[in-house]
Design a protein around this motif. Sequence first.
Motif, mmCIF file in Angstrom:
data_model
loop_
_atom_site.group_PDB
_atom_site.id
_atom_site.type_symbol
_atom_site.label_atom_id
_atom_site.label_comp_id
_atom_site.label_asym_id
_atom_site.label_seq_id
_atom_site.Cartn_x
_atom_site.Cartn_y
_atom_site.Cartn_z
ATOM 1 N N ALA A 19 0.835 -1.210 0.000
ATOM 2 C CA ALA A 19 0.000 0.000 0.000
ATOM 3 C C ALA A 19 0.866 1.255 0.000
ATOM 4 C CB ALA A 19 -0.939 -0.013 1.199
ATOM 5 N N LEU A 20 1.918 1.260 0.830
ATOM 6 C CA LEU A 20 2.782 2.434 0.900
ATOM 7 C C LEU A 20 3.504 2.678 -0.424
ATOM 8 C CD1 LEU A 20 4.291 1.991 4.483
ATOM 9 C CD2 LEU A 20 2.546 3.623 3.751
ATOM 10 N N ILE A 21 3.950 1.584 -1.054
ATOM 11 C CA ILE A 21 4.606 1.739 -2.354
ATOM 12 C C ILE A 21 3.591 2.109 -3.423
ATOM 13 C CG2 ILE A 21 5.858 0.487 -4.154
ATOM 14 C CD1 ILE A 21 7.189 -1.126 -1.922
ATOM 15 N N GLY A 22 2.359 1.612 -3.283
ATOM 16 C CA GLY A 22 1.327 1.897 -4.266
ATOM 17 C C GLY A 22 0.811 3.312 -4.227
ATOM 18 N N VAL A 23 0.920 3.985 -3.073
ATOM 19 C CA VAL A 23 0.381 5.345 -2.946
ATOM 20 C C VAL A 23 0.949 6.286 -4.005
ATOM 21 C CG1 VAL A 23 0.430 7.405 -1.491
ATOM 22 C CG2 VAL A 23 -0.361 5.247 -0.555
ATOM 23 N N PRO A 24 2.274 6.424 -4.138
ATOM 24 C CA PRO A 24 2.784 7.356 -5.159
ATOM 25 C C PRO A 24 2.472 6.902 -6.582
ATOM 26 C CG PRO A 24 4.589 6.092 -4.200
ATOM 27 C CD PRO A 24 3.385 5.825 -3.359
ATOM 28 N N GLN A 25 2.455 5.582 -6.814
ATOM 29 C CA GLN A 25 2.125 5.104 -8.154
ATOM 30 C C GLN A 25 0.689 5.466 -8.517
ATOM 31 O OE1 GLN A 25 3.061 0.909 -8.169
ATOM 32 N NE2 GLN A 25 5.142 1.288 -8.872
ATOM 33 N N GLU A 26 -0.233 5.261 -7.573
ATOM 34 C CA GLU A 26 -1.629 5.589 -7.866
ATOM 35 C C GLU A 26 -1.813 7.100 -8.047
ATOM 36 O OE1 GLU A 26 -3.117 3.080 -8.625
ATOM 37 O OE2 GLU A 26 -1.921 1.585 -7.573
ATOM 38 N N ILE A 27 -1.060 7.900 -7.298
ATOM 39 C CA ILE A 27 -1.125 9.351 -7.497
ATOM 40 C C ILE A 27 -0.734 9.698 -8.926
ATOM 41 C CG2 ILE A 27 -0.066 11.559 -6.869
ATOM 42 C CD1 ILE A 27 0.143 10.543 -4.009
ATOM 43 N N SER A 28 0.388 9.118 -9.393
ATOM 44 C CA SER A 28 0.849 9.416 -10.756
ATOM 45 C C SER A 28 -0.154 8.911 -11.783
ATOM 46 C CB SER A 28 2.232 8.794 -10.993
ATOM 47 O OG SER A 28 2.181 7.378 -10.922
ATOM 48 N N TYR A 324 -3.654 -5.131 1.827
ATOM 49 C CA TYR A 324 -3.282 -4.118 0.841
ATOM 50 C C TYR A 324 -4.489 -3.252 0.490
ATOM 51 C CZ TYR A 324 -2.350 -2.267 -3.852
ATOM 52 O OH TYR A 324 -2.239 -1.450 -4.952
ATOM 53 N N GLY A 325 -5.619 -3.886 0.193
ATOM 54 C CA GLY A 325 -6.812 -3.138 -0.181
ATOM 55 C C GLY A 325 -7.312 -2.237 0.926
ATOM 56 N N PHE A 326 -7.330 -2.763 2.150
ATOM 57 C CA PHE A 326 -7.839 -1.961 3.265
ATOM 58 C C PHE A 326 -6.898 -0.809 3.611
ATOM 59 C CE2 PHE A 326 -10.676 -5.572 4.382
ATOM 60 C CZ PHE A 326 -11.854 -4.850 4.397
ATOM 61 N N PHE A 327 -5.594 -1.066 3.579
ATOM 62 C CA PHE A 327 -4.647 0.013 3.878
ATOM 63 C C PHE A 327 -4.737 1.125 2.831
ATOM 64 C CE2 PHE A 327 -1.977 -3.076 6.436
ATOM 65 C CZ PHE A 327 -2.205 -2.429 7.641
ATOM 66 N N LEU A 328 -4.783 0.740 1.547
ATOM 67 C CA LEU A 328 -4.834 1.749 0.500
ATOM 68 C C LEU A 328 -6.168 2.496 0.532
ATOM 69 C CD1 LEU A 328 -2.950 2.797 -1.673
ATOM 70 C CD2 LEU A 328 -3.994 1.212 -3.289
ATOM 71 N N GLY A 329 -7.246 1.759 0.802
ATOM 72 C CA GLY A 329 -8.539 2.422 0.932
ATOM 73 C C GLY A 329 -8.577 3.376 2.110
ATOM 74 N N GLY A 330 -7.954 2.967 3.220
ATOM 75 C CA GLY A 330 -7.900 3.852 4.383
ATOM 76 C C GLY A 330 -7.126 5.119 4.103
ATOM 77 N N ILE A 331 -6.018 4.984 3.347
ATOM 78 C CA ILE A 331 -5.255 6.183 2.972
ATOM 79 C C ILE A 331 -6.101 7.095 2.100
ATOM 80 C CG2 ILE A 331 -3.265 6.989 1.641
ATOM 81 C CD1 ILE A 331 -1.798 4.451 2.581
ATOM 82 N N ALA A 332 -6.846 6.496 1.169
ATOM 83 C CA ALA A 332 -7.676 7.300 0.273
ATOM 84 C C ALA A 332 -8.757 8.055 1.030
ATOM 85 C CB ALA A 332 -8.298 6.404 -0.798
ATOM 86 N N LEU A 333 -9.366 7.406 2.022
ATOM 87 C CA LEU A 333 -10.508 8.010 2.708
ATOM 88 C C LEU A 333 -10.111 8.888 3.892
ATOM 89 C CD1 LEU A 333 -12.939 4.948 2.668
ATOM 90 C CD2 LEU A 333 -12.978 6.960 1.178
ATOM 91 N N LEU A 338 -1.926 13.122 5.405
ATOM 92 C CA LEU A 338 -0.545 12.743 5.678
ATOM 93 C C LEU A 338 0.358 12.997 4.472
ATOM 94 C CD1 LEU A 338 -1.202 9.320 7.471
ATOM 95 C CD2 LEU A 338 -0.685 11.530 8.539
ATOM 96 N N LEU A 339 -0.251 13.065 3.294
ATOM 97 C CA LEU A 339 0.514 13.263 2.068
ATOM 98 C C LEU A 339 0.503 14.711 1.610
ATOM 99 C CD1 LEU A 339 -0.925 10.152 0.208
ATOM 100 C CD2 LEU A 339 1.247 10.279 1.411
#
Length: 719
Positions: A19-28, A324-333, A338-339
């Motif tokens: 999830a942490l590695i996916g955050v910047p990729q999904e932003i891009s 992975y899904g829950f962590f990334l969803g939590g970051i999104a919501l 934090l970013l």
Amino acid sequence: MSKAFSFSLPELRTGLNGALIGVPQEISYGLLAFAPLGAAFAGAGIMLAWLASALGALLYVSMGAGKAQVIGPRSTLMVLVAGLISALLQQDLTTGELPFLLMLTLAVAGLVLLLASRLGIGQLFKYLPLPVLAGFNNGVAVTLVVAALGMVFHRPWEAGLAWHASSALIGGLTVLLCLYPPPFARRFPSVLLALFVAWLIQQLLLAYAPALGGKMIGDLLGQAALGSDFFCNLSWPGLDWARAALLGKFALAIAAVAALETLAATTQMEADSAYPTPGRQILARLGWCNLLLAPLMLPVGGSFGRSSIVASPERQTHQGQVFYGFFLGGIALFGSQLLHDLPVAAIGGVLLVVARNMAGDSIIQSVTTWRQVNEPGERRRMLADNGVMLAVALITLFDSFIVGLGVGTVAAMALFIRDQSKAVVRRVRYGDTCRSLRVRSAVAGVLQQEHGREIVVVEAEGSLFFGSMETLVGRLDELVENAGTLILDLRRVVDVDLTAAQLLRQSSLRYHEQGCHVLLANVLPGKALARRLLACGVDKFLPVQDWFADLDMALEAAENELLHRHGLDRDALQRASFADSELAAGLTPEAQRILGECCTSLSLRRGEYLFHQGDPGDSLFLVAQGAVAIRLPGARDRRLVAFGPGALFGEMALVSGEPRSADAIADEDCQLLMLDSAAIKGLEDEHPEVAEACLRHLAVLLSARLRDTTRQLRELSEE
């Protein structure tokens, strides 16, 4: 609590890392997809990419997906979405109509995948050859580079290309740390390290030189976070034939790219599995995910990089994907704040790394490989492939991605006709009729004739890529049911891609479980095919000792295994008594004794010459131990025939009196029995009946070998 839902700390860790590695990729990816709409929709793109990745992973798991795959937005798919938005903006429609058109396109793409799965035509997605896919990916990679440089060298979406020093520094440092992390931090994900350093630099700039700070993710998330015009003024669009055709073309392109990337990524992830997930199941799950996620307006597909971090085919649960899904969803919501201070230039740096990885099969590398190839036919084939790759890349870059894929489809048809005008399996032979050049004892010959069909020789041809390799594996599955050894002859194979190598790995593991040993023939060390197989990691599951420079040597190894399975121990394969030799066959014990007393013993060391071409032919030889190869001068790496224990050779020169026609060299340490013309003359004087029986038997042997030579010439004429 059941085992399926028991808590797993390692999978929690992998899910969090992913999830942490996916955050910047999904932003891009989000910025890339919605870039044609301008800065007001950057926040919407980021949030939707996070949600699509999180929900895509959870949906795929909930459908019983294999334990080796995580799906989400992909750079190629985001470029297609951006192309669709650009095409729609050129039409007369309101901003509120655009979401419905995007949703409709993605829903149609999902239906296409479901229909392909239902009808069993999903295999067609696999017949996109490597040059076409590489050309499309290279075009996409250049587009990513252009978008990334916009984030790194100036503030996004602002007019002009004004240089922004701190953004350039942060972007460049991000790329450097992603590609070359310092030794002390290599256990830590390089992307996270790069983003932390970028965040730290940004904090220092904000504290001591605010005017030098570049644009941050918080600035984008705060600019009309969900694009009010985009979602608050929704209106159903009108559809005419031209617009429907446009949406249909993009839907087919999205479905094809998503299917191909997901199938390929799953194959790579399941390389160690002898029983991979069927393609129809993969396409059905992928279709449902894209259909249900259509309201998010971002398509999803498989990713080998993402999956290799989060998922593993050896694990017995899906917890890594779920976390992975829950962590990334939590970051999104809840965690976007934090970013807030993360520099956009750092995201641009990550996007540059993604583009660099996409261009792994770049045209420059292909041209370099082409220059290293010496075979004229191989050079012509690679030149044609590079031309197709370059054409698809240029059209994709300067015209449109849809036109690029269209040209790629036509090129794929041409390449398919070129490489697959004949079946990928050229022919199948068996060990009872297709034998090595090694002549063996009479006992071994009988065993080879009785059980030779346990050796299956499959001659493949053309390019082995995703689709053609599946066809080959399907044919192999039919042939290995009663086989003990499978020889895959690659003499006419011109290329093998990574996915084909993984399919070969899966099938060889499965055949090993069934008791069938796989050998590769006509893999010449240092040649293009051998280098390609090594680059694909084939030596990790088919060791190089099972690779042979020609079919003859592979057949000899297979015959040794066959004879050992059927009662001839290793010692019997290396030694033979005079009574078991070809010369003694059919003679009475007394005649064998008399003839044996006329023979003289010889010893040879490996590599030592017994005779040379042109030497007098005044004797014949029996191999008691080891092996002797007959070769033409100057061709030590290619034998005409080899004689093992119990075999007779040299009789033609003895009968005709002519000089030796080739060289005889010891392949191994040898013990020989020699019968020369003087001994035969003495035998004729003292035991004429034994001499007559011996000469009659020599005539029978010569006749049998002439028949074998005729058969081999017939096979050569059929190639």
